[in-house]
Structures are given as C-alpha cells and as structure tokens.
Write a protein that holds these residues in place. Structure first.
Motif, PDB file in Angstrom:
ATOM      1  N   ALA A  21       1.283  -4.046  -0.271  1.00  0.00           N
ATOM      2  CA  ALA A  21       2.382  -3.765  -1.193  1.00  0.00           C
ATOM      3  C   ALA A  21       3.699  -3.561  -0.454  1.00  0.00           C
ATOM      4  N   LEU A  22       3.641  -2.896   0.694  1.00  0.00           N
ATOM      5  CA  LEU A  22       4.868  -2.647   1.468  1.00  0.00           C
ATOM      6  C   LEU A  22       5.460  -3.923   2.041  1.00  0.00           C
ATOM      7  N   GLY A  24       5.318  -6.821   0.322  1.00  0.00           N
ATOM      8  CA  GLY A  24       5.647  -7.695  -0.793  1.00  0.00           C
ATOM      9  C   GLY A  24       4.496  -8.504  -1.356  1.00  0.00           C
ATOM     10  N   LEU A  25       3.260  -8.229  -0.920  1.00  0.00           N
ATOM     11  CA  LEU A  25       2.111  -8.949  -1.451  1.00  0.00           C
ATOM     12  C   LEU A  25       1.583  -8.241  -2.700  1.00  0.00           C
ATOM     13  N   ASP A  26       0.976  -9.027  -3.578  1.00  0.00           N
ATOM     14  CA  ASP A  26       0.379  -8.497  -4.799  1.00  0.00           C
ATOM     15  C   ASP A  26      -1.090  -8.190  -4.529  1.00  0.00           C
ATOM     16  N   ALA A  27      -1.440  -6.896  -4.558  1.00  0.00           N
ATOM     17  CA  ALA A  27      -2.806  -6.479  -4.236  1.00  0.00           C
ATOM     18  C   ALA A  27      -3.442  -5.767  -5.419  1.00  0.00           C
ATOM     19  N   VAL A  28      -4.759  -5.948  -5.572  1.00  0.00           N
ATOM     20  CA  VAL A  28      -5.545  -5.268  -6.587  1.00  0.00           C
ATOM     21  C   VAL A  28      -6.782  -4.696  -5.915  1.00  0.00           C
ATOM     22  N   VAL A  29      -7.086  -3.422  -6.176  1.00  0.00           N
ATOM     23  CA  VAL A  29      -8.253  -2.752  -5.590  1.00  0.00           C
ATOM     24  C   VAL A  29      -9.367  -2.683  -6.633  1.00  0.00           C
ATOM     25  N   LEU A  30     -10.576  -3.011  -6.220  1.00  0.00           N
ATOM     26  CA  LEU A  30     -11.751  -2.924  -7.079  1.00  0.00           C
ATOM     27  C   LEU A  30     -12.643  -1.794  -6.579  1.00  0.00           C
ATOM     28  N   GLU A  31     -12.813  -0.763  -7.387  1.00  0.00           N
ATOM     29  CA  GLU A  31     -13.619   0.392  -7.000  1.00  0.00           C
ATOM     30  C   GLU A  31     -14.219   1.039  -8.255  1.00  0.00           C
ATOM     31  N   PRO A  32     -15.538   0.970  -8.408  1.00  0.00           N
ATOM     32  CA  PRO A  32     -16.152   1.513  -9.625  1.00  0.00           C
ATOM     33  C   PRO A  32     -16.173   3.030  -9.701  1.00  0.00           C
ATOM     34  N   ARG A  33     -16.042   3.727  -8.572  1.00  0.00           N
ATOM     35  CA  ARG A  33     -16.114   5.179  -8.571  1.00  0.00           C
ATOM     36  C   ARG A  33     -14.722   5.793  -8.717  1.00  0.00           C
ATOM     37  N   THR A  55       3.473   6.325   8.634  1.00  0.00           N
ATOM     38  CA  THR A  55       4.243   5.090   8.453  1.00  0.00           C
ATOM     39  C   THR A  55       3.963   4.448   7.097  1.00  0.00           C
ATOM     40  N   LEU A  56       2.807   4.750   6.510  1.00  0.00           N
ATOM     41  CA  LEU A  56       2.494   4.229   5.173  1.00  0.00           C
ATOM     42  C   LEU A  56       3.060   5.119   4.070  1.00  0.00           C
ATOM     43  N   GLY A  57       3.652   6.245   4.449  1.00  0.00           N
ATOM     44  CA  GLY A  57       4.196   7.162   3.466  1.00  0.00           C
ATOM     45  C   GLY A  57       3.150   8.019   2.794  1.00  0.00           C
ATOM     46  N   VAL A  58       2.070   8.298   3.523  1.00  0.00           N
ATOM     47  CA  VAL A  58       0.975   9.107   2.976  1.00  0.00           C
ATOM     48  C   VAL A  58       1.070  10.515   3.553  1.00  0.00           C
ATOM     49  N   ARG A 100      -2.808   8.219  -4.523  1.00  0.00           N
ATOM     50  CA  ARG A 100      -1.481   8.472  -5.102  1.00  0.00           C
ATOM     51  C   ARG A 100      -0.441   7.514  -4.531  1.00  0.00           C
ATOM     52  N   ARG A 101      -0.511   7.281  -3.224  1.00  0.00           N
ATOM     53  CA  ARG A 101       0.486   6.393  -2.607  1.00  0.00           C
ATOM     54  C   ARG A 101       0.328   4.958  -3.118  1.00  0.00           C
ATOM     55  N   ALA A 102      -0.906   4.501  -3.266  1.00  0.00           N
ATOM     56  CA  ALA A 102      -1.131   3.158  -3.796  1.00  0.00           C
ATOM     57  C   ALA A 102      -0.596   3.046  -5.220  1.00  0.00           C
ATOM     58  N   ALA A 103      -0.827   4.081  -6.022  1.00  0.00           N
ATOM     59  CA  ALA A 103      -0.333   4.069  -7.397  1.00  0.00           C
ATOM     60  C   ALA A 103       1.190   4.068  -7.434  1.00  0.00           C
ATOM     61  N   GLU A 104       1.823   4.840  -6.528  1.00  0.00           N
ATOM     62  CA  GLU A 104       3.294   4.863  -6.461  1.00  0.00           C
ATOM     63  C   GLU A 104       3.859   3.478  -6.207  1.00  0.00           C
ATOM     64  N   LEU A 105       3.141   2.674  -5.434  1.00  0.00           N
ATOM     65  CA  LEU A 105       3.603   1.329  -5.080  1.00  0.00           C
ATOM     66  C   LEU A 105       3.188   0.285  -6.109  1.00  0.00           C
TER      67      LEU A 105
END
Length: 340
Positions: A21-22, A24-33, A55-58, A100-105
């Motif tokens: 995401a940082l 500029g790529l479009d990413a989707v995470v698959l996680e059933p839990r 550096t990832l802002g976490v 949270r950081r992934a959701a922010e992005l």
C-alpha cells in the motif's frame, strides 16, 4: 485487477500488504480468523524488527529490551545492543497494531481461506479472487507451499516451542536464555508486571514437566505459580525446508518461506525484510528476482542459526556454548549485534 493477494493475515502478511500500500499497489489480505490472533511466540522483537515496524508507521507498546543474556547452571554471558533497543511485545498487541495500520491505508482483510491456487501467465486466482500475484504468508505449516510442492523433507529430529505468560515484574532488561540438556527457556519482559516464558526443545513434554530442567528459572517462578497469566500455547515442528520462494506468480514470505529455528529470535525481522524485498520485486514486475534477494538478505542469519542449532544438537559441544560466551564476551556481543 488486484496487484497483490495475500494469503494469511498474520504479521508477515500484514507487513507485506502495508509495504504494498505504501508503494501504491492494490493489496487484499485473506484471513478467516478475526484479529488479533495469538500464537506460540517468544515475543521479543530485536532492534531490526523495531526499526522496520517504525518505517511502516506501526506504533508499538511493550517493554524495552537492551540485550541478550545466556545462562546455564554455572555461567552467565550478556551481550548488549549497541544502537537501538529491541522490545518485548505481546503477540496480540503487535497483531492489533499491524491490523490497524493496514486498515488506515485502506487494505481490506476478507474472512476467506485459501484452499486452492490456480495461475496462468498473467494472473493467479484463489478464494474466488484474481490478482496479478499471490503472496503465501500462511505460516509454518503453509497449505499454499504444500500445494505447490515447494517443501523439502527434513532429516533432523524435530524441535517444538511452548509459551506461557506470568504476571511477574521483569528482573532484567534483556531476553534471558536459560540452557539445559533438554533445550532452552526464553524469558522476555513484556510489561511492568508481565513476562513471557518460551521453551524450545526436542522433547514432547508438557510445559510444567520441562521447567525443572531450568533450576534458576524454576526457582524464580516457584513462588509465582499462581500468577500464570495465560495458558500454554505450542508450535512446531519448527524447521521447514523449502525448495524455492517463487513458483510462477506465487511468492512465499515469513515462516512460509522457510524456517530454521527460533533459537536466535529473528523470525519477525526476517519476515519484515522478506516483505520489503517481495514488494519491490512485484512492483518492478520481476518476481523471479525475489528468490536471490531473499537469500542475500537472510544469508547471515541462516548460516549463524544453522551453525548454532548443529552445535546445540551435539551432546559434546552443546554444554560449551554458554561457558564459551562467558569467556569471550566481546565475541558474544559482536555475534548478538550481527544477528540483530
């Protein structure tokens, strides 16, 4: 089309998605839990991992760690970190911060499980979605890795990990590693009144049955038996040999990319490093370069960890590890800093 489909929403998968995401790529995470996900883990982040997460802002909340301490029944050796500190962080706290950081992005996490992978020259499909690339970040026992035939047999005896928390004030600002004939016990400070104890061993024994192998640690915890702050979690067999980290448009990262042992506590650092190289190669549309990039980035760790595990397995050499570290403190400190 989605650029990067990530199978697995643990730290390795989320870090990969955040990197994507940082850039500029479009990413989707698959996680059933649902997050946060707990697992058996030493929970000590070395300085390299702390820096990479920053550096990832976490943001991280935990207990500072300033070195590694080795102990047996007669010796003690301590190697202090020369630059940045590490941090003891509960696995659930780390996972929540990454989520949270992934959701922010704007990275979506979908409750889906990858059971089958299909790919052609231009795309890969899994869990009903199609993307340019798929990242297998599905852990030590990666189903995607197994489906693609990327596993290699391991002739060595297996090793396992067990972890439990205690509501005890940390007595050191180091990760303490207690050595015995049965294995190693790691004590990680996690907060003002919380420590994590992880035992690595080749024996299939309960946590409480293994503790007497570490008398000094048992003595400290004996009076705190009623202060156990979590149940016991286990993981293993730990060593995973992998033929390659790239199979067409599928790339492996984190524990799915191969694992030697938790002995040096660098699992998350390697996952974060691998995630950065993977995203760089995907962004350049040169996935084949990832294999060599991963090998170069992890070479020192793999060589040193593998050597230490082999020495550990030798009944004549293993008892000399802590005495040697005690007699050569400068060398021990140099190795600690080289790994971290």
């Amino acid at each position: 089309m989605i650029d990067l489909l990530v199978a697995g929403g643990g730290p390795a998968g989320l870090a990969t998605a955040i990197h994507a995401a940082l850039t500029g790529l479009d990413a989707v995470v698959l996680e059933p839990r649902p997050a946060p996900i707990d697992k058996a883990c030493g929970e000590g982040l070395m300085p390299g991992a702390v820096h990479a997460l920053a550096t990832l802002g976490v943001p991280l909340a935990g207990h500072p760690i300033h070195g590694i301490r080795y102990l047996d029944d007669r010796h003690r050796a301590e190697g202090r970190f020369r630059r940045e500190a590490g941090m003891g962080v509960r696995r659930t706290v780390l996972h929540a911060a990454l989520s949270r950081r992934a959701a922010e992005l704007g990275v979506p996490t979908l409750p889906r499980k990858v059971t089958a992978v299909h790919q052609d020259d231009d795309s890969v499909t899994a869990a009903g979605l199609t993307a340019r690339y798929l990242v297998a970040a599905d852990g030590l026992h990666s189903p995607v890795r197994r489906q693609l035939g990327l596993e290699r047999p391991d002739p060595r005896p297996p090793r396992y990990g067990l972890r439990r928390h205690f509501a005890v004030a940390p007595w050191t600002d180091c990760v303490e590693v207690h050595w015995s004939a049965l294995g190693e016990a790691y004590v990680t400070p996690l907060g003002p009144d919380l420590i994590g104890v992880a035992i690595l061993t080749g024996e299939r024994m309960p946590f409480d049955a293994l503790l007497p192998a570490f008398p000094a640690l048992l003595h400290r915890l004996a009076a705190q038996a009623d202060l156990a702050a979590s149940g016991v979690r286990g993981a293993g067999p730990m060593r995973r040999m992998v033929r390659a980290r790239v199979a067409g448009r599928v790339l492996l990262v984190g524990d799915a990319a191969g694992y030697i042992d938790a002995l040096t506590g660098e699992g998350l650092s390697l996952a974060l490093t691998g995630a950065a190289h993977l995203v760089r190669c995907v962004r350049a549309d040169r996935p084949q370069e990832y294999e060599q990039a991963w090998r170069r980035a992890t070479r020192n760790h793999r060589l040193l960890t593998d050597a230490l595990v082999r020495i550990r397995a030798n009944p004549l050499l293993a008892p000399r590890i802590v005495p040697l570290a005690t007699r050569a403190p400068a060398l021990f400190t140099a190795l600690v800093n080289r790994l971290t």
